[in-house]
Design a protein around this motif. Structure first.
Motif, PDB file in Angstrom:
ATOM      1  N   GLY A 125      -8.528  41.823  22.311  1.00 35.13           N
ATOM      2  CA  GLY A 125      -9.364  42.130  21.161  1.00 35.13           C
ATOM      3  C   GLY A 125      -8.774  41.587  19.889  1.00 35.13           C
ATOM      4  N   ASN A 126      -9.302  42.089  18.769  1.00 28.51           N
ATOM      5  CA  ASN A 126      -8.892  41.624  17.453  1.00 28.51           C
ATOM      6  C   ASN A 126      -8.826  42.767  16.466  1.00 28.51           C
ATOM      7  OD1 ASN A 126     -10.333  39.017  18.618  1.00 28.51           O
ATOM      8  ND2 ASN A 126      -8.898  38.378  17.036  1.00 28.51           N
TER       9      ASN A 126
ATOM     10  N   THR B  17      -6.244  39.165  13.816  1.00 25.30           N
ATOM     11  CA  THR B  17      -5.069  39.114  14.662  1.00 25.30           C
ATOM     12  C   THR B  17      -5.474  39.476  16.079  1.00 25.30           C
ATOM     13  OG1 THR B  17      -3.681  39.798  12.808  1.00 25.30           O
ATOM     14  CG2 THR B  17      -2.737  39.993  15.015  1.00 25.30           C
ATOM     15  N   ALA B  18      -5.169  38.615  17.034  1.00 22.54           N
ATOM     16  CA  ALA B  18      -5.562  38.825  18.425  1.00 22.54           C
ATOM     17  C   ALA B  18      -4.448  39.537  19.183  1.00 22.54           C
ATOM     18  CB  ALA B  18      -5.878  37.490  19.085  1.00 22.54           C
TER      19      ALA B  18
ATOM     20  N   LYS C 213       0.905  41.418  20.853  1.00 23.29           N
ATOM     21  CA  LYS C 213       0.290  40.381  20.023  1.00 23.29           C
ATOM     22  C   LYS C 213       0.303  39.055  20.773  1.00 23.29           C
ATOM     23  CE  LYS C 213       0.951  37.788  15.731  1.00 23.29           C
ATOM     24  NZ  LYS C 213       1.828  37.550  14.570  1.00 23.29           N
ATOM     25  N   ILE C 214      -0.826  38.368  20.776  1.00 25.00           N
ATOM     26  CA  ILE C 214      -0.906  37.057  21.422  1.00 25.00           C
ATOM     27  C   ILE C 214      -0.197  36.038  20.532  1.00 25.00           C
ATOM     28  CG2 ILE C 214      -2.436  35.271  22.315  1.00 25.00           C
ATOM     29  CD1 ILE C 214      -4.535  37.442  22.765  1.00 25.00           C
TER      30      ILE C 214
ATOM     31  N   VAL D 237      -4.274  29.759   9.551  1.00 26.18           N
ATOM     32  CA  VAL D 237      -4.908  29.677  10.860  1.00 26.18           C
ATOM     33  C   VAL D 237      -5.117  31.076  11.427  1.00 26.18           C
ATOM     34  CG1 VAL D 237      -4.681  28.839  13.230  1.00 26.18           C
ATOM     35  CG2 VAL D 237      -3.959  27.391  11.319  1.00 26.18           C
ATOM     36  N   THR D 238      -6.306  31.301  11.966  1.00 31.97           N
ATOM     37  CA  THR D 238      -6.633  32.597  12.562  1.00 31.97           C
ATOM     38  C   THR D 238      -7.131  32.396  13.988  1.00 31.97           C
ATOM     39  OG1 THR D 238      -7.926  34.615  12.270  1.00 31.97           O
ATOM     40  CG2 THR D 238      -9.004  32.552  11.719  1.00 31.97           C
TER      41      THR D 238
END
Length: 349
Positions: A140-141, A159-160, A172-173, A183-184
């Protein structure tokens, strides 16, 4: 969307279009057929899914299922909280994610778990969405309350993360360009390959800056995750039709692994600038290379979505989930008076 308990059936999840912060979560079990009864589509069984009262939820949306068989399932999604005129804060979030394990209709109260993700800044998110689940892990995010000037949507600075359904632990990925603050990433799909190996799908792009009039970069991506070692690898981006376009972003909305080991991704391409408003649904096929990574040249198949009742063609389409040869998503058809009629669609590849 996942396969149902019987051949030719599916487990499909979503929500209705209630106004404001009161969506109603839905689960469908059955064939994706054209039968309609009393205005309800499909010959299978629909169930209403609602977050428990202890969550103080105003509404529930179900985003991803994993069919465990024998009437049991893992479900993930998000529930909304009615804040009135209050601004969301980490202590008073507007949207909170959830995971659920139990009877497919959501009736096992003990099977629910709240998920509030953490942002890049380390604070708890004011918006958390859990999008997909497979093999005991979900992705998720977490987002801040920021709203960009173009889309009015907050997930362009997100944030993924991965969450373990058994323990609630979040991971956290880690992406190769995590140190770039512009970058997101989003995580919308996860697939268990077996042996602790998972593949995650989503989108990568640049955060919109104040005064910007377009998205400079945006593409769907795949990344592998080893749940045993905690290692991320093989991060690869896939621009629309394998071409870089400065005002067109692509995004993978889910993931399916074929028996041959290839990946099929439901994708949506969107033009985001001051001059255009276009979305296009596609299905993307990605294969592995000899080194075990992903081939950069993917096969893109755009979906010409037409309304079954009269053949009208959708002008704004999104592909949201895929399993086997079936794709589901949203379509918008001209209504003859300058407006659009939104409808769900099912397409067979």
């Amino acid at each position: 969307m996942k396969q149902g308990d019987r051949a030719g059936t599916y487990l499909l999840v979503g929500a209705n279009n209630s106004p404001g912060p009161t969506p109603q979560g839905l689960v469908y079990q059955g064939p994706l057929d054209g039968i309609s009864r009393n205005g309800v589509s499909g010959s299978g069984v629909w169930s209403v899914v609602a977050a428990p009262k202890r969550f103080r939820a105003a509404g529930t949306s179900v985003y991803g299922p994993d069919n465990l068989g024998d009437g049991q399932a893992d479900l993930v999604g998000a529930f909304t909280r009615n804040l009135g005129t209050d601004a969301p804060t980490p202590r008073n979030p507007a949207v909170v994610g959830f995971t659920y394990s139990g009877a497919v209709d959501g009736s096992d109260r003990r099977g629910w778990r709240e998920v509030q993700g953490r942002t890049q800044a380390g604070t708890k998110g004011t918006y958390t969405f859990v999008h997909s689940v497979d093999g005991g892990l979900a992705v998720g995010n977490a987002d801040n309350a920021d709203v960009d000037e173009i889309t009015g949507y907050f997930s362009l600075s997100s944030t993924a993360f991965i969450v373990d359904l058994d323990t609630g632990k979040q991971t956290k990925i880690r992406y190769p360009d995590d140190r770039n603050p512009l970058v997101t990433h989003t995580a919308y799909g996860i697939w268990s390959n077996g042996g602790g190996s998972y593949t995650i799908a989503g989108g990568s792009g640049e955060v919109l800056q104040p005064g910007s009039d377009k998205v400079e970069a945006g593409a769907g991506y795949l990344i592998d995750y080893d749940a045993v070692t905690g290692r991320f690898s093989n991060y690869t981006t896939f621009p629309y039709r394998n071409r870089e376009q400065t005002d067109l972003i692509s995004h993978f909305e889910g993931i399916y692994r074929t028996p041959q080991g290839h990946y099929r991704l439901p994708a949506t391409a969107a033009a985001l600038n001051a001059m255009a408003d276009l979305t296009l649904a596609s299905v993307v096929t990605v294969k592995r290379n000899r080194q075990g990574g992903f081939r950069e040249q993917a096969r893109w198949k755009d979906l010409p979505i037409t309304r079954s009742s009269d053949g009208a063609q959708s002008v704004l389409s999104t592909a949201n989930s895929l399993y086997g040869d079936a794709v589901v998503g949203f379509a918008n058809y001209p209504d003859g008076s300058g407006g659009l009629t939104p409808l769900d669609f099912v397409a067979q590849l």
